[in-house]
Structure formats: C-alpha cells, structure tokens
Design a protein around this motif. Structure first.
Motif, mmCIF file in Angstrom:
data_model
loop_
_atom_site.group_PDB
_atom_site.id
_atom_site.type_symbol
_atom_site.label_atom_id
_atom_site.label_comp_id
_atom_site.label_asym_id
_atom_site.label_seq_id
_atom_site.Cartn_x
_atom_site.Cartn_y
_atom_site.Cartn_z
ATOM 1 N N SER A 162 0.900 -1.104 0.266
ATOM 2 C CA SER A 162 -0.216 -0.177 0.007
ATOM 3 C C SER A 162 0.806 1.259 0.134
ATOM 4 O O SER A 162 0.508 2.245 -0.548
ATOM 5 N N VAL A 163 1.898 1.185 0.756
ATOM 6 C CA VAL A 163 2.839 2.420 0.608
ATOM 7 C C VAL A 163 3.462 2.687 -0.623
ATOM 8 O O VAL A 163 3.411 3.945 -0.914
ATOM 9 N N ILE A 164 3.938 1.610 -1.559
ATOM 10 C CA ILE A 164 4.376 1.972 -2.611
ATOM 11 C C ILE A 164 3.781 2.149 -3.702
ATOM 12 O O ILE A 164 3.775 2.893 -4.853
ATOM 13 N N LEU A 165 2.539 1.983 -3.412
ATOM 14 C CA LEU A 165 1.387 2.428 -4.266
ATOM 15 C C LEU A 165 0.970 3.677 -3.999
ATOM 16 O O LEU A 165 0.242 4.357 -5.081
ATOM 17 N N ASP A 166 1.272 4.391 -2.868
ATOM 18 C CA ASP A 166 1.023 5.903 -2.560
ATOM 19 C C ASP A 166 1.961 6.523 -3.505
ATOM 20 O O ASP A 166 3.030 6.620 -3.366
ATOM 21 N N GLN A 167 1.566 7.515 -4.574
ATOM 22 C CA GLN A 167 2.229 8.220 -5.364
ATOM 23 C C GLN A 167 3.047 9.330 -4.727
ATOM 24 O O GLN A 167 3.964 9.971 -5.477
ATOM 25 N N SER A 168 2.832 9.747 -3.603
ATOM 26 C CA SER A 168 3.350 10.874 -2.770
ATOM 27 C C SER A 168 4.804 10.199 -2.354
ATOM 28 O O SER A 168 5.754 11.032 -1.911
ATOM 29 N N VAL A 169 4.890 8.883 -2.257
ATOM 30 C CA VAL A 169 6.269 8.042 -1.730
ATOM 31 C C VAL A 169 7.103 7.778 -3.098
ATOM 32 O O VAL A 169 8.384 8.345 -2.999
ATOM 33 N N VAL A 170 6.667 7.502 -4.174
ATOM 34 C CA VAL A 170 7.370 7.135 -5.314
ATOM 35 C C VAL A 170 6.246 7.355 -6.446
ATOM 36 O O VAL A 170 5.338 6.776 -6.496
ATOM 37 N N THR A 181 7.831 -5.704 -7.956
ATOM 38 C CA THR A 181 9.132 -5.560 -7.327
ATOM 39 C C THR A 181 9.052 -6.003 -5.876
ATOM 40 O O THR A 181 10.393 -6.258 -5.595
ATOM 41 N N LEU A 182 7.962 -6.221 -5.359
ATOM 42 C CA LEU A 182 8.048 -7.085 -4.010
ATOM 43 C C LEU A 182 8.748 -8.344 -4.253
ATOM 44 O O LEU A 182 9.382 -9.005 -3.213
ATOM 45 N N TRP A 183 8.249 -9.072 -5.150
ATOM 46 C CA TRP A 183 8.905 -10.360 -5.446
ATOM 47 C C TRP A 183 10.316 -10.450 -5.723
ATOM 48 O O TRP A 183 10.912 -11.261 -5.077
ATOM 49 N N LEU A 184 10.879 -9.297 -6.349
ATOM 50 C CA LEU A 184 12.184 -9.080 -6.741
ATOM 51 C C LEU A 184 12.873 -9.084 -5.416
ATOM 52 O O LEU A 184 13.911 -9.502 -5.287
ATOM 53 N N ALA A 185 12.294 -8.244 -4.611
ATOM 54 C CA ALA A 185 12.911 -7.887 -3.347
ATOM 55 C C ALA A 185 12.730 -8.940 -2.283
ATOM 56 O O ALA A 185 13.140 -8.802 -1.331
ATOM 57 N N GLU A 186 12.169 -9.899 -2.599
ATOM 58 C CA GLU A 186 11.478 -10.895 -1.776
ATOM 59 C C GLU A 186 10.857 -10.412 -0.494
ATOM 60 O O GLU A 186 11.480 -10.690 0.718
ATOM 61 N N LEU A 187 10.160 -9.650 -0.517
ATOM 62 C CA LEU A 187 9.251 -8.941 0.702
ATOM 63 C C LEU A 187 7.889 -9.403 0.394
ATOM 64 O O LEU A 187 7.271 -9.167 -0.565
ATOM 65 N N ASN A 188 7.305 -9.791 1.478
ATOM 66 C CA ASN A 188 5.776 -10.062 1.527
ATOM 67 C C ASN A 188 5.044 -8.712 1.654
ATOM 68 O O ASN A 188 5.301 -7.627 2.305
ATOM 69 N N PRO A 189 3.967 -8.671 0.797
ATOM 70 C CA PRO A 189 3.250 -7.535 0.445
ATOM 71 C C PRO A 189 2.592 -6.766 1.476
ATOM 72 O O PRO A 189 2.348 -5.842 1.593
ATOM 73 N N GLU A 190 2.246 -7.858 2.545
ATOM 74 C CA GLU A 190 1.476 -7.332 3.881
ATOM 75 C C GLU A 190 2.615 -7.103 5.101
ATOM 76 O O GLU A 190 2.089 -6.571 5.999
ATOM 77 N N GLN A 191 3.774 -7.219 4.623
ATOM 78 C CA GLN A 191 4.815 -6.639 5.759
ATOM 79 C C GLN A 191 4.551 -5.115 6.161
ATOM 80 O O GLN A 191 4.452 -4.474 5.185
ATOM 81 N N PRO A 192 4.481 -4.938 7.395
ATOM 82 C CA PRO A 192 4.245 -3.565 7.564
ATOM 83 C C PRO A 192 5.509 -2.536 7.302
ATOM 84 O O PRO A 192 6.646 -3.002 7.709
ATOM 85 N N ALA A 193 5.381 -1.654 6.565
ATOM 86 C CA ALA A 193 6.403 -0.913 5.917
ATOM 87 C C ALA A 193 7.366 -0.371 7.194
ATOM 88 O O ALA A 193 8.798 -0.511 6.760
ATOM 89 N N CYS A 194 6.908 -0.131 8.280
ATOM 90 C CA CYS A 194 7.801 0.501 9.440
ATOM 91 C C CYS A 194 8.843 -0.600 9.835
ATOM 92 O O CYS A 194 9.753 -0.380 10.585
ATOM 93 N N THR A 195 8.467 -2.076 9.353
ATOM 94 C CA THR A 195 9.560 -2.974 10.085
ATOM 95 C C THR A 195 10.392 -3.516 9.339
ATOM 96 O O THR A 195 11.184 -4.426 9.610
ATOM 97 N N LEU A 196 10.552 -2.800 7.955
ATOM 98 C CA LEU A 196 11.596 -3.389 7.125
ATOM 99 C C LEU A 196 12.932 -2.578 7.344
ATOM 100 O O LEU A 196 12.959 -1.520 7.950
ATOM 101 N N THR A 197 14.007 -3.577 7.236
ATOM 102 C CA THR A 197 15.317 -2.982 7.807
ATOM 103 C C THR A 197 15.659 -2.210 6.626
ATOM 104 O O THR A 197 15.276 -2.162 5.466
ATOM 105 N N GLN A 198 16.832 -1.575 6.745
ATOM 106 C CA GLN A 198 17.478 -0.806 5.904
ATOM 107 C C GLN A 198 17.964 -1.438 4.676
ATOM 108 O O GLN A 198 17.853 -1.021 3.465
ATOM 109 N N LYS A 199 18.386 -2.762 4.857
ATOM 110 C CA LYS A 199 18.703 -3.679 3.831
ATOM 111 C C LYS A 199 17.709 -3.867 2.885
ATOM 112 O O LYS A 199 17.746 -3.948 1.683
ATOM 113 N N GLU A 200 16.574 -4.430 3.431
ATOM 114 C CA GLU A 200 15.572 -4.646 2.725
ATOM 115 C C GLU A 200 14.911 -3.602 2.038
ATOM 116 O O GLU A 200 14.510 -3.579 0.874
ATOM 117 N N ALA A 201 15.119 -2.346 2.541
ATOM 118 C CA ALA A 201 14.429 -1.162 1.893
ATOM 119 C C ALA A 201 15.188 -0.647 0.574
ATOM 120 O O ALA A 201 14.736 -0.496 -0.332
#
Length: 282
Positions: A162-170, A181-201
């Motif tokens: 939901s965060v990366i779909l927000d046009q004010s973010v990107v 892109t979430l598949w490429l980055a190996e991230l779950n689409p439901e993962q709360p954005a604030c819990t991503l590590t800097q490496k994952e981001a």
C-alpha cells in the motif's frame, strides 16, 4: 493500468506523432473528461501548436506554444490514436478528438470514461493539478534516493504494498509493478512498511528502479487492453513473475503463487520466497 512504463511509451509515441502539429478544432461526446468543459478547450487550443509531450508519474503533459499545458490522466482504459483522415468513422469508445491543421486527428479512447484532461498555465502543473501536487520522486537513480525512501517507509505502519502504491512516496508504481518489485525484493506485500530493515528497503528501492526501467524498455505490459499511441502492445507481460500468475509455480523456487487482497487490491506473491516476518512495529 496504465502505469508509468505504459504512460512513458505513450509519451514517446505521441512525441513522434503530434509535436509540431497545430490544433484546428476540439470535439467531444463526453464533456466530463474535459475539466472546465469543451468551450474552454476550444478557445484555448484552437490555433495552438504542440511543442512537447512530457510525463510526470502517470500523467501526460502536452505542451503548447501559447504557454498552456494539457494534463492528461489515462486512468484505467484511456489511450490515444492518431488517424490520418478525420472522416474515418469513430470507434464508440472515442470520446475526445483534436483535429490538426494538417488534416490528421488525435483521438482519445476511454471505455470507462474515467480519464481526465485539464488545461493549466505551463509551469503551474504541480500546484494546479491535485494529483501532481504531492507527487513523489520519479523512480530513477538520480531522483529516487534510497535513504529518503527508507525514512519514508519507517513512517508507515500499513502494508508495504500500500505504501509503494502511494504516489506521494514514489511516482508511477501501480498494482502490477508493486507485486513484481516486491517479488524481486523477496518481501511480503503485507509486511508493515515500518518493520523493513534498511537492507530490505534498499533492495526494494533498487527493484522499483530496475523493474520500471525494464518494463519501459519493453514497451510496457499489455495484460488487458494497453496499446501505445501507435497501436502497439507492450512486451513485458512475458516477463511477469507473480502478477496474474496465481496457481502457477514461482520462477525462483517452484512454490505455487497465491492471490490475496491488500488494501482492496488483488495481490500476487510467493509464500516461500516472500514470507511475512513477525516484527515489532516501530
């Protein structure tokens, strides 16, 4: 649909087809598409010459030599076509047309009639058009900074998709490329954005840039009705890893791709490659 790669390919096509042409008349059978009404478009554009076609996010910006810009948002089904003979019968989904002094005509097709066009003084787009006022950075290495993206993710507790779909973010990411892109980055689409590590981001940041660039180079994705201004379908649908592939095996691990809803949007991912990680909200 269309998302940034598709809109960019429409921009490139229109640049080749209409720059230098002078508007002779504007017509419509569905005036709601023209913000402010047909009369204003006729008065402002008759005699004006197209000088450039630019893009910001998913918006097209048609520049004219009278210091006006036509801001066009294609929404779900909008598309443009240049015809050589204005007398050629119009398709029933053609709702706006621009006749040029050289006898050609640019037609706007929109089955759902969701698209909108707005005339603004050139240079005022960012303040005059609501969707552009809070537009985030373009997804390029030069304009989309990884540290700033990470800081933005830390501000949001909702699902990262939901965060990366927000046009004010990107700018420019839609449903297809969010899943990819979430598949490429190996991230779950439901993962709360604030819990991503800097490496994952950072992985997600790089995936957004790479995926949108690759899709643009292949003409965009034609999973439904998208064609560019020349009527050509995109080619990136042949390289989709998860979007619209539920029930098939993951290209990376073979696990069956599943489809869920995230923020009311159909969402595709691999349960093994993209596990939901339990972490404390920051």
């Amino acid at each position: 649909m269309p998302e940034l790669p598709e809109v960019e390919n429409v921009r490139r096509g229109l640049t080749a087809l209409i720059v230098g042409k002078t508007v002779q008349a504007v017509g419509t059978d569905w005036a709601k598409i023209l913000v402010g009404g047909l009369e204003g478009f006729q008065q402002a554009l008759t005699g004006a010459t197209v000088t450039a076609v630019e893009r910001r996010g998913k918006y097209l910006l048609l520049r004219f030599d009278n210091a006006l810009t036509l801001v066009s948002h294609l929404r779900m089904e909008g598309k443009y076509q240049l015809v050589l003979d204005p007398a050629e019968p119009k398709h029933r989904f053609v709702h706006v047309w621009f006749t040029f002094s050289d006898g050609t005509q640019l037609r706007y097709h929109d089955m759902r009639k969701f698209g909108r066009m707005q005339l603004v003084p050139t240079g005022s787009e960012a303040t005059a058009v609501a969707g552009l006022a809070k537009m985030g950075p373009e997804p390029t290495a030069e304009t989309f900074a990884a540290p700033a993206f990470y800081r933005e993710l830390r501000r949001h507790k909702q699902a990262v998709k939901s965060v990366i779909l927000d046009q004010s973010v990107v700018a420019g990411v839609g449903n297809i490329y969010a899943d990819e892109t979430l598949w490429l980055a190996e991230l779950n689409p439901e993962q709360p954005a604030c819990t991503l590590t800097q490496k994952e981001a950072a992985r997600l940041h790089d995936a957004i840039i790479a995926e949108l660039a690759a899709a643009t180079d292949l003409g965009g994705t034609s999973v439904h009705s998208f064609v560019d201004a020349s009527g050509k379908r995109g080619g990136f649908q042949e390289r989709l890893h998860v979007y619209d592939r539920e029930g098939t095996g993951c290209d990376r691990c073979g696990t069956t791709i599943v489809k869920i809803k995230v923020g009311q949007r159909g969402t595709h991912y691999c349960p093994k490659c993209q596990p939901l990680r339990k972490r404390k909200l920051r």
